[in-house]
Design a protein around this motif. Sequence first.
Motif: not given
Length: 220
Positions: A200, A146, A148, A215, A144, A170-174, A168, A204
Amino acid sequence: MSKSCSFSFVVLIAASLLGVPGCGPGIAWFVAQFAPPQKTKALYTIPRGTKVLVFADDPAGALQDVSIKAELTKRLNEQIGANKIADETIPYQKLLDVVTSTPKFGLLSVSEIGKLCGADVVLYVQIDRFQLKDDRASPLWQGKFETTVKVVDVEAGRLWPKDRPDGHPIDPVETPISAESAPSYRLKLTRLLADLMADRIAKCFYEYEMSRDPEWSWEQ
């Protein structure tokens, strides 16, 4: 045949199938497979002619494995170069040299760190969460990650995002749960998480085509 003409031809075929019993559910899939890829615009464009320092930070000091900083920086630098996000990046080793030669490094601002590294702009990545397991005693792995991010000019200060001082998100990765027992798996999972998060974050800053494929992949 141009892309627009090819797509028009596909649409005509799909339209002709509307009158064929049982074909309705497959039309949307058929059109989607042949439609021109959708493009997503950059959220922010880093000024041209700048040297960028990727600074992966753990301000809370909660990381149990700091190797992710080096892995993420390396992959982000590669993404920046490959996608022409900036003209030049500062090697991770330069940041390490500044860290070891600056007694009060922890008290420096992001802009000051960028200046010492010879950068014009800092891509600041705050690591909010990074773990390889939900429970360190468990044999099961589940990555996991996460973060910013924000872009900071070493002279002018924060460039992006203007409306979010903290950055900003960023969408979390799991990653999927795994019972892998190989000794090398920890490093393999760390590198996969770094790859996915770097991708990811980089997206941006440049326009890209939406992918229809899953992904995550061990082949990255």
